[in-house]
Design a protein around this motif. Structure first.
Motif, PDB file in Angstrom:
ATOM      1  N   GLU A  48       0.922  -1.082  -0.067  1.00 10.21           N
ATOM      2  CA  GLU A  48       0.111  -0.071   0.060  1.00 10.21           C
ATOM      3  C   GLU A  48       0.917   1.259   0.124  1.00 10.21           C
ATOM      4  N   THR A  49       0.403   2.118  -0.841  1.00  3.89           N
ATOM      5  CA  THR A  49       1.133   3.406  -0.985  1.00  3.89           C
ATOM      6  C   THR A  49       0.850   4.419   0.057  1.00  3.89           C
ATOM      7  N   PRO A  50       1.461   5.435   0.119  1.00  7.20           N
ATOM      8  CA  PRO A  50       0.981   6.763   1.271  1.00  7.20           C
ATOM      9  C   PRO A  50      -0.403   6.993   0.733  1.00  7.20           C
ATOM     10  N   ASP A  51      -0.784   7.063  -0.386  1.00  6.30           N
ATOM     11  CA  ASP A  51      -2.140   7.697  -1.059  1.00  6.30           C
ATOM     12  C   ASP A  51      -3.226   6.562  -1.067  1.00  6.30           C
ATOM     13  N   GLY A  52      -2.956   5.437  -0.233  1.00  2.91           N
ATOM     14  CA  GLY A  52      -3.724   4.382  -0.294  1.00  2.91           C
ATOM     15  C   GLY A  52      -3.904   3.584  -1.473  1.00  2.91           C
ATOM     16  N   LYS A  53      -3.068   3.591  -2.443  1.00  2.00           N
ATOM     17  CA  LYS A  53      -3.402   2.685  -3.403  1.00  2.00           C
ATOM     18  C   LYS A  53      -2.428   1.249  -3.005  1.00  2.00           C
ATOM     19  N   GLN A  54      -3.017   0.247  -3.702  1.00  2.00           N
ATOM     20  CA  GLN A  54      -2.221  -1.111  -3.469  1.00  2.00           C
ATOM     21  C   GLN A  54      -1.944  -1.742  -4.673  1.00  2.00           C
ATOM     22  N   PHE A  55      -0.875  -2.375  -4.825  1.00  2.00           N
ATOM     23  CA  PHE A  55      -0.442  -3.265  -5.840  1.00  2.00           C
ATOM     24  C   PHE A  55       0.362  -4.310  -5.668  1.00  2.00           C
ATOM     25  N   LYS A  56       0.290  -5.180  -6.429  1.00  3.12           N
ATOM     26  CA  LYS A  56       1.256  -6.405  -6.218  1.00  3.12           C
ATOM     27  C   LYS A  56       2.578  -6.326  -6.846  1.00  3.12           C
ATOM     28  N   PRO A  57       3.647  -6.476  -6.182  1.00 10.13           N
ATOM     29  CA  PRO A  57       4.946  -6.377  -6.727  1.00 10.13           C
ATOM     30  C   PRO A  57       5.358  -7.486  -7.546  1.00 10.13           C
ATOM     31  N   GLU A  58       6.279  -6.870  -8.550  1.00 11.29           N
ATOM     32  CA  GLU A  58       6.691  -7.659  -9.785  1.00 11.29           C
ATOM     33  C   GLU A  58       7.801  -8.664  -9.363  1.00 11.29           C
ATOM     34  N   GLN A  59       7.546 -10.029  -9.612  1.00 12.82           N
ATOM     35  CA  GLN A  59       8.601 -10.909  -9.239  1.00 12.82           C
ATOM     36  C   GLN A  59       9.483 -11.141 -10.364  1.00 12.82           C
ATOM     37  N   ARG A  60      10.973 -10.911 -10.080  1.00 14.70           N
ATOM     38  CA  ARG A  60      11.813 -11.000 -10.921  1.00 14.70           C
ATOM     39  C   ARG A  60      12.431 -12.318 -11.164  1.00 14.70           C
ATOM     40  N   ILE A  61      12.557 -13.057 -12.303  1.00 17.89           N
ATOM     41  CA  ILE A  61      13.307 -14.273 -12.510  1.00 17.89           C
ATOM     42  C   ILE A  61      14.709 -14.202 -12.845  1.00 17.89           C
ATOM     43  N   LYS A  62      15.341 -14.991 -12.168  1.00 12.48           N
ATOM     44  CA  LYS A  62      16.776 -15.039 -12.509  1.00 12.48           C
ATOM     45  C   LYS A  62      17.064 -15.494 -14.021  1.00 12.48           C
ATOM     46  N   PRO A  63      18.067 -14.882 -14.770  1.00 13.16           N
ATOM     47  CA  PRO A  63      18.141 -15.283 -16.178  1.00 13.16           C
ATOM     48  C   PRO A  63      18.654 -16.894 -16.192  1.00 13.16           C
ATOM     49  N   ALA A  64      19.393 -17.325 -15.518  1.00 11.71           N
ATOM     50  CA  ALA A  64      19.932 -18.545 -15.471  1.00 11.71           C
ATOM     51  C   ALA A  64      18.698 -19.327 -15.506  1.00 11.71           C
ATOM     52  N   LEU A  65      17.788 -19.319 -14.431  1.00 13.32           N
ATOM     53  CA  LEU A  65      16.715 -20.097 -14.231  1.00 13.32           C
ATOM     54  C   LEU A  65      15.538 -20.091 -15.240  1.00 13.32           C
ATOM     55  N   ALA A  66      15.572 -18.849 -15.900  1.00 18.50           N
ATOM     56  CA  ALA A  66      14.669 -18.969 -17.074  1.00 18.50           C
ATOM     57  C   ALA A  66      15.218 -19.636 -18.326  1.00 18.50           C
ATOM     58  N   LEU A  67      16.536 -19.478 -18.593  1.00 22.39           N
ATOM     59  CA  LEU A  67      17.265 -20.208 -19.743  1.00 22.39           C
ATOM     60  C   LEU A  67      17.069 -21.825 -19.326  1.00 22.39           C
ATOM     61  N   LEU A  68      17.273 -22.324 -18.238  1.00 23.64           N
ATOM     62  CA  LEU A  68      17.095 -23.567 -17.858  1.00 23.64           C
ATOM     63  C   LEU A  68      15.785 -24.275 -18.098  1.00 23.64           C
ATOM     64  N   ARG A  69      14.669 -23.162 -17.740  1.00 25.12           N
ATOM     65  CA  ARG A  69      13.275 -23.850 -18.147  1.00 25.12           C
ATOM     66  C   ARG A  69      13.281 -23.588 -19.597  1.00 25.12           C
TER      67      ARG A  69
END
Length: 418
Positions: free
Chosen positions: A3-24
């Motif tokens: 939640e931000t100070p102005d009362g907005k809520q948002f879901k944080p972005e999940q960052r995937i590691k490059p090595a894990l992405a390449l393996l997948r």
């Protein structure tokens, strides 16, 4: 949630590691490829099964049809054979059988005669079976399927001494001189000897090895001579020895020979007084060979005359007289008529001599080098007069030490007196 100070809520972005992405990504690609391969194998199997079923059905159908056709053919053949059996005992059948038998007998005899006549040759050497055409090396005979070429006949004839050096053999000449027949006979006899196992006899093996060594030695020396005796080498040796081939200057002279020095001085005085040289030579020269010619000796060089005569003749200019000089023939007065220089011996006259010299030098040097390399040692037999180990018996040889000791002073005295 954040939640931000102005009362907005948002879901944080999940960052995937490059090595894990390449393996997948790699794993997904592997599974996709594996599934595709599996589908391809299953499809191929089904197609092969379908084709196999279709081919099997086609094979069975063709086999059934073939058996049916063979049955029809067998029935027709059986019917024809029965008809032939029923027809042969008739008069027409017997005549037909006799005629066909006679025809087959005649044809068989004719084929046998043709086959027997095939290998025979006529006088011209022609045959019913012609050999292959070889323009470079003509074929002249055949021995059990193996062709004999002109080069083989020529080599055998040259080795046997039937051809002169440099002589070229032609097919017609080979037959005219019976060289082909001699070669074939020699090959047949050699093959018979091999079949008998004669090559294993020690005496025959030694002779074969000697002939083999002789041929190889001649071939080796021919190769060495060809490498050494070249036109360039011959010309190079001629140029290096050009001075030796020059015989020097030549002079043309005439002379008067008298017995004493006084007569020689008198002849010189007469010549200086204007007397004719030829007239005096005919009147007073004791050399009966040149006197009738006016004393003329002709052209000569230094090596053709005695040193005294040559030195006197070559010491004056043309038209002059030499001082009187003495030889074993008497006192000479020489007049030089002309003088010329000689050139070297032409190359064409000495070429064969130079080639022979180079050939012999090559053979000698090659043999010496081979002997030194192989460490050749000769064991010559001792002669009958070889010196024995025991000291000689001087008395048996008619030599008495005491007697000769007594006679030695006398002999020395006599020799000393002489």
């Amino acid at each position: 949630m954040i939640e931000t100070p102005d009362g907005k809520q948002f879901k944080p972005e999940q960052r995937i590691k490059p090595a894990l992405a390449l393996l997948r990504l790699v794993s997904q690609g592997f599974w996709i490829a594996l599934r595709a391969l599996g589908k391809f194998c299953i499809t191929t199997w089904r197609v092969a099964a379908a084709l196999d079923s279709a081919l099997w059905r086609l094979t069975k159908l063709m086999a059934n049809r073939l058996m049916v056709w063979l049955g029809y053919v067998g029935q027709l053949a059986l019917i024809a054979f029965r008809g032939l059996i029923a027809w042969l005992p008739t008069r027409t059948g017997r005549a037909y059988s006799a005629m066909m038998g006679a025809l087959l007998l005649v044809l068989g005899l004719w084929m046998i005669d043709v086959l027997r006549a095939v290998p025979s040759l006529d006088n011209a050497g022609s045959s019913a079976l012609r050999p292959p055409v070889d323009d470079a090396d003509p074929i002249l005979a055949r021995i059990e399927g193996r062709y004999v070429h002109l080069s083989e006949i020529e080599a055998a004839a040259r080795a046997g001494g039937f051809l002169r050096p440099g002589e070229k053999l032609t097919p017609q000449t080979a037959f005219d001189r019976n060289l082909v027949e001699s070669y074939v006979e020699q090959r047949l006899l050699a093959r018979a000897a091999l079949n008998e196992g004669m090559q294993r006899r020690p005496s025959v093996a030694r002779r074969v090895n000697a002939a083999r060594d002789r041929v190889l030695a001649a071939a080796y020396m021919d190769a060495q001579v060809k490498k050494a005796v070249t036109p360039e080498a011959v010309e190079r040796l001629y140029n290096s020895q050009a001075d030796v081939t020059r015989v020097g200057d030549e002079v043309k002279a005439r002379h008067i020979v008298v017995q004493t020095q006084e007569e020689a001085n008198e002849v010189v005085a007469l010549l200086k007084g204007g007397a004719e040289f030829a007239t005096l030579a005919r009147e007073r020269s004791i050399d009966r060979a040149t006197a009738p010619l006016g004393g003329e000796v002709g052209w000569f060089n230094r090596s053709m005359m005695t040193p005294i005569f040559a030195n006197a003749a070559f010491s004056v200019a043309p038209g002059e007289l030499t001082a009187p000089f003495e030889t074993e023939f008497g006192w000479h007065i020489v007049e030089v008529l002309d003088r010329r220089s000689t050139s070297a011996v032409p190359f064409s006259q000495v070429r064969s001599s130079i080639e022979n010299f180079l050939r012999m030098r090559t053979i000698d040097s090659s043999l010496r080098a081979l002997e030194e390399e192989s460490q050749v040692v000769y064991f010559r037999p001792q002669s009958d007069e070889a010196i024995s180990d025991d000291p000689p018996d001087l008395k048996d040889n008619g030599f008495d030490l005491e007697e000769n000791a007594d006679r030695a002073p006398d002999d020395q005295g006599e020799n000393g007196g002489n």
